[in-house]
Design an enzyme around this catalytic site. Structure first.
Site, mmCIF file in Angstrom:
data_model
loop_
_atom_site.group_PDB
_atom_site.id
_atom_site.type_symbol
_atom_site.label_atom_id
_atom_site.label_comp_id
_atom_site.label_asym_id
_atom_site.label_seq_id
_atom_site.Cartn_x
_atom_site.Cartn_y
_atom_site.Cartn_z
ATOM 1 N N SER A 13 0.846 -1.200 0.000
ATOM 2 C CA SER A 13 0.000 0.000 0.000
ATOM 3 C C SER A 13 0.874 1.239 0.000
ATOM 4 O O SER A 13 1.657 1.464 0.929
ATOM 5 C CB SER A 13 -0.894 0.019 1.232
ATOM 6 O OG SER A 13 -1.443 1.316 1.365
ATOM 7 N N HIS A 38 -1.360 -1.321 -4.261
ATOM 8 C CA HIS A 38 -2.600 -0.893 -3.603
ATOM 9 C C HIS A 38 -2.605 0.625 -3.419
ATOM 10 O O HIS A 38 -1.650 1.194 -2.875
ATOM 11 C CB HIS A 38 -2.702 -1.597 -2.247
ATOM 12 C CG HIS A 38 -3.986 -1.370 -1.523
ATOM 13 N ND1 HIS A 38 -5.164 -1.980 -1.889
ATOM 14 C CD2 HIS A 38 -4.279 -0.599 -0.452
ATOM 15 C CE1 HIS A 38 -6.128 -1.601 -1.065
ATOM 16 N NE2 HIS A 38 -5.623 -0.752 -0.184
ATOM 17 N N ASP A 40 -4.688 3.775 -1.870
ATOM 18 C CA ASP A 40 -5.733 4.174 -0.920
ATOM 19 C C ASP A 40 -6.214 5.582 -1.237
ATOM 20 O O ASP A 40 -5.484 6.556 -1.065
ATOM 21 C CB ASP A 40 -5.174 4.108 0.507
ATOM 22 C CG ASP A 40 -4.996 2.672 0.964
ATOM 23 O OD1 ASP A 40 -5.988 1.934 0.960
ATOM 24 O OD2 ASP A 40 -3.862 2.299 1.309
ATOM 25 N N MET A 42 -8.653 8.507 -0.304
ATOM 26 C CA MET A 42 -9.427 8.980 0.863
ATOM 27 C C MET A 42 -9.863 10.420 0.652
ATOM 28 O O MET A 42 -9.095 11.231 0.114
ATOM 29 C CB MET A 42 -8.561 8.896 2.118
ATOM 30 C CG MET A 42 -7.973 7.520 2.379
ATOM 31 S SD MET A 42 -7.124 7.490 3.967
ATOM 32 C CE MET A 42 -6.353 5.875 3.907
ATOM 33 N N MET A 142 -11.437 -5.417 5.835
ATOM 34 C CA MET A 142 -10.651 -4.441 6.595
ATOM 35 C C MET A 142 -10.390 -5.012 7.984
ATOM 36 O O MET A 142 -11.324 -5.366 8.708
ATOM 37 C CB MET A 142 -11.423 -3.117 6.745
ATOM 38 C CG MET A 142 -11.650 -2.334 5.477
ATOM 39 S SD MET A 142 -10.162 -1.937 4.530
ATOM 40 C CE MET A 142 -9.181 -1.025 5.726
ATOM 41 N N GLY A 147 -8.699 4.539 7.032
ATOM 42 C CA GLY A 147 -8.336 5.948 7.175
ATOM 43 C C GLY A 147 -6.858 6.179 7.420
ATOM 44 O O GLY A 147 -6.318 7.194 7.008
ATOM 45 N N PHE A 148 -6.215 5.214 8.071
ATOM 46 C CA PHE A 148 -4.817 5.423 8.439
ATOM 47 C C PHE A 148 -4.030 4.120 8.345
ATOM 48 O O PHE A 148 -4.585 3.043 8.586
ATOM 49 C CB PHE A 148 -4.719 5.952 9.879
ATOM 50 C CG PHE A 148 -5.452 7.247 10.072
ATOM 51 C CD1 PHE A 148 -4.868 8.453 9.710
ATOM 52 C CD2 PHE A 148 -6.747 7.255 10.562
ATOM 53 C CE1 PHE A 148 -5.568 9.647 9.846
ATOM 54 C CE2 PHE A 148 -7.452 8.444 10.710
ATOM 55 C CZ PHE A 148 -6.858 9.644 10.344
ATOM 56 N N GLY A 150 -0.626 1.851 9.705
ATOM 57 C CA GLY A 150 0.087 1.657 10.965
ATOM 58 C C GLY A 150 -0.777 1.328 12.165
ATOM 59 O O GLY A 150 -0.311 1.430 13.307
ATOM 60 N N ASP A 180 -6.771 -6.168 4.491
ATOM 61 C CA ASP A 180 -6.158 -4.834 4.507
ATOM 62 C C ASP A 180 -6.166 -4.257 5.920
ATOM 63 O O ASP A 180 -7.233 -4.043 6.494
ATOM 64 C CB ASP A 180 -6.963 -3.911 3.565
ATOM 65 C CG ASP A 180 -6.309 -2.561 3.350
ATOM 66 O OD1 ASP A 180 -5.138 -2.383 3.731
ATOM 67 O OD2 ASP A 180 -6.980 -1.676 2.775
ATOM 68 N N GLY A 182 -2.953 -3.648 9.197
ATOM 69 C CA GLY A 182 -2.198 -4.338 10.244
ATOM 70 C C GLY A 182 -1.587 -5.649 9.803
ATOM 71 O O GLY A 182 -1.288 -6.511 10.638
ATOM 72 N N GLY A 202 1.031 -1.861 4.087
ATOM 73 C CA GLY A 202 1.659 -0.551 3.957
ATOM 74 C C GLY A 202 2.932 -0.483 4.768
ATOM 75 O O GLY A 202 4.039 -0.613 4.244
HETATM 76 C C1 DX5 Z 1 -6.226 1.940 5.597
HETATM 77 C C2 DX5 Z 1 -5.790 1.477 4.235
HETATM 78 C C3 DX5 Z 1 -4.710 0.489 4.213
HETATM 79 C C4 DX5 Z 1 -3.427 0.952 4.836
HETATM 80 C C5 DX5 Z 1 -2.835 -0.234 5.527
HETATM 81 O O1 DX5 Z 1 -7.393 2.669 5.476
HETATM 82 O O2 DX5 Z 1 -6.902 0.928 3.535
HETATM 83 O O3 DX5 Z 1 -4.475 0.027 2.882
HETATM 84 O O4 DX5 Z 1 -2.482 1.447 3.936
HETATM 85 O O5 DX5 Z 1 -1.719 0.184 6.222
HETATM 86 P P1 DX5 Z 1 -0.943 -0.801 7.213
HETATM 87 O O6 DX5 Z 1 -0.482 -1.961 6.389
HETATM 88 O O7 DX5 Z 1 0.156 0.043 7.745
HETATM 89 O O8 DX5 Z 1 -1.933 -1.224 8.279
HETATM 90 ZN ZN ZN Z 2 -6.498 0.053 1.548
#
Ligand code: DX5
Ligand code: ZN
Length: 232
Positions: A13, A38, A40, A42, A142, A147-148, A150, A180, A182, A202
């Site tokens: 990501s 990937h 994202d 937003m 999910m 949204g974020f 990490g 997607d 963690g 990510g």
């Molecule tokens: C969150 C995104 C993810 C995000 C995952 O809303 O959809 O794709 O980048 O990030 P990590 O892998 O750090 O949890």
């Molecule tokens: Zn994503």
């Protein structure tokens, strides 16, 4: 899009990449063995963060031959789907909560020649996708609230992944089961054991010093630690 949990697809990501060097970051994960890229998207409305739109997707298209996997966290999504398709996204995934007519949205994505995905938030039940399986190419679970990057992996979603695996197998359809949020070398084994066939990561890729071993660690989880035995 047949996949296999013994050789999962890895989709880094870009959210965790260096945004000042996006083209270079895309080329780096392709060279490091990524399967998909990937993206994202937003809007600061559907989710409490803002990233980038079709202009950036179009610019990135020049830097990679990897399938571009667009995860739309925008509402409404429908008015922008043609723009993301024309920008070069190969897969377009939407949240059922982002519009009133999920079936129509998936039809639109398919009509543009793209793979259509449905994304289930942690609180969204699998029933949201049951009646649209015939026009769904990807189901994304999910394992954080969107949204974020990490955030910590929500293990409560493992039973949902397993239930979707069963649903897909029973349907006999060719649907990729993505996870997607963690995803790390530590959480990947349980996600794959539950039946996922594509891991989005990510921080676990772009936060690592060297992308190739980071991708490989997700694909081939380390063997279990040897059991301690009594001396002698
Ligand atoms: C969150 C995104 C993810 C995000 C995952 O809303 O959809 O794709 O980048 O990030 P990590 O892998 O750090 O949890
Ligand atoms: Zn994503």
């Amino acid at each position: 899009m047949k996949t296999d949990s013994t050789r999962p697809l890895i989709a880094p990501s870009l959210l965790a990449a260096d945004f000042a060097r996006l083209g270079e970051e895309v080329r780096a994960v392709e060279q490091a063995g990524a399967d998909w890229l990937h993206l994202d998207i937003m809007d600061g409305h559907f989710v409490p963060n803002i990233t980038f739109g079709p202009l950036v997707v179009k610019a990135l298209r020049q830097h990679t031959s990897l399938p571009m996997d667009a995860h739309l966290m925008i509402a409404p999504a429908d008015p922008y789907i043609v723009a993301f398709a024309e920008a070069g996204a190969d897969h377009i995934s939407v949240h059922p909560e982002a519009g009133p007519h999920l079936h129509r949205t998936l039809q639109l994505i398919r009509s543009l020649g793209k793979k259509a995905g449905v994304v289930l938030n942690p609180a969204t039940p699998i029933e949201a996708v049951v009646n649209v399986l015939d026009i769904t190419d990807i189901i994304m679970v999910m394992t954080v609230n969107p949204g974020f990057g990490g955030q910590a992996f929500l293990a409560s979603q493992l039973s949902k992944i397993a239930a979707l695996r069963q649903l897909i197998d029973d349907s006999g359809r060719d649907i990729v089961l993505q996870v997607d949020g963690g995803v790390t070398a530590k959480t990947a084994p349980q996600i794959l054991a539950a039946g996922a066939t594509c891991l989005i990561a990510g921080t676990a890729v772009y936060g690592a010093p060297d992308y190739a071993p980071a991708i490989q660690a997700l694909r081939t989880p380390p063997p279990p630690r040897p059991q301690l035995t009594e001396a002698g």
